[in-house]
Design an enzyme around this catalytic site. Structure first.
Site, PDB file in Angstrom:
ATOM      1  N   SER A 147       0.863  -1.182   0.000  1.00  0.00           N
ATOM      2  CA  SER A 147       0.000   0.000   0.000  1.00  0.00           C
ATOM      3  C   SER A 147       0.895   1.227   0.000  1.00  0.00           C
ATOM      4  O   SER A 147       2.096   1.140   0.317  1.00  0.00           O
ATOM      5  CB  SER A 147      -0.830  -0.013   1.284  1.00  0.00           C
ATOM      6  N   TYR A 160      -3.247  -0.408   9.951  1.00  0.00           N
ATOM      7  CA  TYR A 160      -3.066  -0.720   8.521  1.00  0.00           C
ATOM      8  C   TYR A 160      -1.656  -0.322   8.076  1.00  0.00           C
ATOM      9  O   TYR A 160      -0.960  -1.095   7.402  1.00  0.00           O
ATOM     10  CB  TYR A 160      -4.142   0.028   7.732  1.00  0.00           C
TER      11      TYR A 160
HETATM   12  P1  NAP Z   1     -11.631  -5.485  -0.756  1.00  0.00           P
HETATM   13  O1  NAP Z   1     -12.458  -4.927  -1.870  1.00  0.00           O
HETATM   14  O2  NAP Z   1     -12.072  -5.255   0.645  1.00  0.00           O
HETATM   15  O3  NAP Z   1     -11.295  -7.051  -0.980  1.00  0.00           O
HETATM   16  C1  NAP Z   1     -10.492  -7.768  -0.060  1.00  0.00           C
HETATM   17  C2  NAP Z   1     -10.884  -9.227  -0.084  1.00  0.00           C
HETATM   18  O4  NAP Z   1     -10.173  -9.953   0.943  1.00  0.00           O
HETATM   19  C3  NAP Z   1     -12.365  -9.438   0.191  1.00  0.00           C
HETATM   20  O5  NAP Z   1     -12.880 -10.410  -0.684  1.00  0.00           O
HETATM   21  C4  NAP Z   1     -12.345  -9.893   1.639  1.00  0.00           C
HETATM   22  O6  NAP Z   1     -13.493 -10.602   2.054  1.00  0.00           O
HETATM   23  C5  NAP Z   1     -11.109 -10.767   1.635  1.00  0.00           C
HETATM   24  N1  NAP Z   1     -10.696 -11.105   2.994  1.00  0.00           N
HETATM   25  C6  NAP Z   1     -10.662 -10.291   4.084  1.00  0.00           C
HETATM   26  N2  NAP Z   1     -10.251 -10.971   5.171  1.00  0.00           N
HETATM   27  C7  NAP Z   1     -10.014 -12.240   4.758  1.00  0.00           C
HETATM   28  C8  NAP Z   1      -9.575 -13.416   5.418  1.00  0.00           C
HETATM   29  N3  NAP Z   1      -9.271 -13.433   6.729  1.00  0.00           N
HETATM   30  N4  NAP Z   1      -9.452 -14.554   4.693  1.00  0.00           N
HETATM   31  C9  NAP Z   1      -9.749 -14.558   3.381  1.00  0.00           C
HETATM   32  N5  NAP Z   1     -10.162 -13.494   2.697  1.00  0.00           N
HETATM   33  C10 NAP Z   1     -10.302 -12.333   3.377  1.00  0.00           C
HETATM   34  O7  NAP Z   1     -10.201  -4.868  -0.888  1.00  0.00           O
HETATM   35  P2  NAP Z   1      -9.437  -4.296  -2.159  1.00  0.00           P
HETATM   36  O8  NAP Z   1      -9.591  -2.836  -2.148  1.00  0.00           O
HETATM   37  O9  NAP Z   1      -9.703  -5.083  -3.393  1.00  0.00           O
HETATM   38  O10 NAP Z   1      -7.964  -4.589  -1.627  1.00  0.00           O
HETATM   39  C11 NAP Z   1      -7.231  -5.756  -1.919  1.00  0.00           C
HETATM   40  C12 NAP Z   1      -5.851  -5.588  -1.305  1.00  0.00           C
HETATM   41  O11 NAP Z   1      -5.251  -4.397  -1.818  1.00  0.00           O
HETATM   42  C13 NAP Z   1      -5.865  -5.433   0.228  1.00  0.00           C
HETATM   43  O12 NAP Z   1      -4.730  -6.072   0.767  1.00  0.00           O
HETATM   44  C14 NAP Z   1      -5.769  -3.927   0.405  1.00  0.00           C
HETATM   45  O13 NAP Z   1      -5.243  -3.571   1.649  1.00  0.00           O
HETATM   46  C15 NAP Z   1      -4.865  -3.563  -0.729  1.00  0.00           C
HETATM   47  N6  NAP Z   1      -4.924  -2.172  -1.160  1.00  0.00           N
HETATM   48  C16 NAP Z   1      -6.091  -1.595  -1.542  1.00  0.00           C
HETATM   49  C17 NAP Z   1      -6.083  -0.271  -1.987  1.00  0.00           C
HETATM   50  C18 NAP Z   1      -7.319   0.450  -2.430  1.00  0.00           C
HETATM   51  O14 NAP Z   1      -7.238   1.678  -2.621  1.00  0.00           O
HETATM   52  N7  NAP Z   1      -8.463  -0.193  -2.602  1.00  0.00           N
HETATM   53  C19 NAP Z   1      -4.892   0.418  -2.046  1.00  0.00           C
HETATM   54  C20 NAP Z   1      -3.714  -0.200  -1.621  1.00  0.00           C
HETATM   55  C21 NAP Z   1      -3.746  -1.502  -1.190  1.00  0.00           C
HETATM   56  P3  NAP Z   1     -14.680  -9.744   2.809  1.00  0.00           P
HETATM   57  O15 NAP Z   1     -15.507  -9.164   1.710  1.00  0.00           O
HETATM   58  O16 NAP Z   1     -15.384 -10.737   3.644  1.00  0.00           O
HETATM   59  O17 NAP Z   1     -13.995  -8.678   3.640  1.00  0.00           O
HETATM   60  C1  GCO Z   2      -7.108   4.985   3.562  1.00  0.00           C
HETATM   61  C2  GCO Z   2      -7.167   4.030   2.417  1.00  0.00           C
HETATM   62  C3  GCO Z   2      -5.772   3.542   2.005  1.00  0.00           C
HETATM   63  C4  GCO Z   2      -5.846   2.716   0.752  1.00  0.00           C
HETATM   64  C5  GCO Z   2      -4.575   2.222   0.194  1.00  0.00           C
HETATM   65  C6  GCO Z   2      -3.622   3.291  -0.181  1.00  0.00           C
HETATM   66  O1  GCO Z   2      -8.006   4.978   4.394  1.00  0.00           O
HETATM   67  O2  GCO Z   2      -6.171   5.799   3.571  1.00  0.00           O
HETATM   68  O3  GCO Z   2      -8.025   2.983   2.619  1.00  0.00           O
HETATM   69  O4  GCO Z   2      -5.055   3.052   3.045  1.00  0.00           O
HETATM   70  O5  GCO Z   2      -6.754   1.682   0.868  1.00  0.00           O
HETATM   71  O6  GCO Z   2      -4.006   1.187   0.928  1.00  0.00           O
HETATM   72  O7  GCO Z   2      -2.562   2.754  -0.873  1.00  0.00           O
END
Ligand code: NAP
Ligand code: GCO
Length: 266
Positions: A147, A160
């Site tokens: 992230s 986080y």
């Molecule tokens: P999301 O839409 O919340 O999807 C995350 C998935 O992980 C969901 O299907 C969730 O299931 C599943 N999950 C959570 N806890 C779990 C567990 N204990 N065992 C198995 N599966 C589990 O998140 P996303 O935005 O696609 O993010 C995916 C990854 O990218 C995460 O690691 C997040 O931190 C990272 N990320 C996201 C962003 C962003 O801006 N969106 C930016 C940087 C990094 P549930 O639906 O039940 O929670």
């Molecule tokens: C927040 C966001 C972020 C993003 C992402 C950024 O509340 O600032 O959720 O942490 O999800 O990980 O890279």
């Protein structure tokens, strides 16, 4: 081998965690398009079924399993099952993640631990479970979804940021420990991506105007927009392919330039 063929994932088996929707789904779909066999897990049967239907709609035959990535016994069982039913994993993407936006002094230690458990302990548990198979196979790719919070802090995301900062160092350590076994472990650091996880930060205000955080991100990002899960597909295929065989311990930020930019003068 033609140079471009190094980007192909033909014949590879890829496990993407938490990939029923969002970033994981986009990455797994790209892997399927690049030729890999797709395996994913999610936390309950309803989500796995939803994921299977979504992959099928795209013409992808995915293998879906219920598994809580924080539970080491379940994870060991999952990997055994995948090896028996699909094959030995070549590519692991530690994607499953959660966030809790709570000011630190109001956050319970239990909530803090929960975030660390899913976002940091689980990638350790998953990687530990797949590395022996990769060593036997003579190669492996592990991609940790980090992230911007692997580099930066902000109000309310202490757990986080601590987890994702730790995940960056776990990435470097897996590289250090298993690089000699021809395992490459890299991270992808997405910027602000429009998924359910960030939906609360983009909710429209009562008067129909943009959420202040939404406005803030757009002004802070040189690309002047939120990212999409599809923006992560090219980098994820590259890091899973033979084209990146000498890239190890690196975090590739896919953030529209946000980490390079001080932001607009108000
Ligand atoms: P999301 O839409 O919340 O999807 C995350 C998935 O992980 C969901 O299907 C969730 O299931 C599943 N999950 C959570 N806890 C779990 C567990 N204990 N065992 C198995 N599966 C589990 O998140 P996303 O935005 O696609 O993010 C995916 C990854 O990218 C995460 O690691 C997040 O931190 C990272 N990320 C996201 C962003 C962003 O801006 N969106 C930016 C940087 C990094 P549930 O639906 O039940 O929670
Ligand atoms: C927040 C966001 C972020 C993003 C992402 C950024 O509340 O600032 O959720 O942490 O999800 O990980 O890279």
């Amino acid at each position: 081998m033609a140079f471009i063929d190094k980007f192909s994932l033909e014949g590879k088996i890829a496990l993407v965690t938490g990939a029923s929707y969002g970033i994981g789904f986009a990455i797994a779909s790209a892997y399927a398009e690049a030729g890999a066999t797709i395996v994913f897990n999610d936390i309950n049967q309803e989500l796995v079924d939803k994921g299977l239907a979504a992959y099928e709609e795209k013409g992808i035959k995915a293998h879906g399993y219920v598994c809580d990535v924080t539970d080491e016994a379940q994870v060991q069982e999952l990997i055994k099952k995948i090896e028996a039913e699909v094959g030995v994993i070549d590519i692991l993407v530690n994607n499953a993640g959660i966030i809790k936006r709570i000011p630190m002094i109001e956050m319970s230690a239990e909530d803090f631990r929960k975030v660390i458990d899913v976002d940091l302990n689980a990638p350790f548990i998953m990687s530990k479970a797949v590395i022996p198979g990769m060593i036997k196979k003579g190669h492996g790719k592990i991609i940790n979804i980090c992230s911007m919070m692997s580099e930066l802090g902000r109000e309310t995301v202490s757990a986080y940021a601590a987890a994702k900062g730790g995940l960056k160092m776990l990435t470097r350590n897996i590289c250090s420990e298993y690089g000699e076994a021809n395992i490459q472990c890299n991270g992808i650091g997405p910027g602000y991506i429009a998924t359910p996880q960030t939906a609360p930060l983009r909710e429209k205000q009562a008067d129909g105007s943009r959420h202040p955080f939404d406005q803030f991100i757009i002004s802070k990002t040189p690309a002047a927009r939120w990212g999409t899960p599809e923006d992560l597909q090219g980098p994820a295929v590259f890091l899973a392919s033979d084209a990146s065989d000498f890239v190890n311990g690196h975090v590739l930020y896919v953030d529209g330039g946000i980490l390079a930019y001080i932001g607009k003068q108000p």
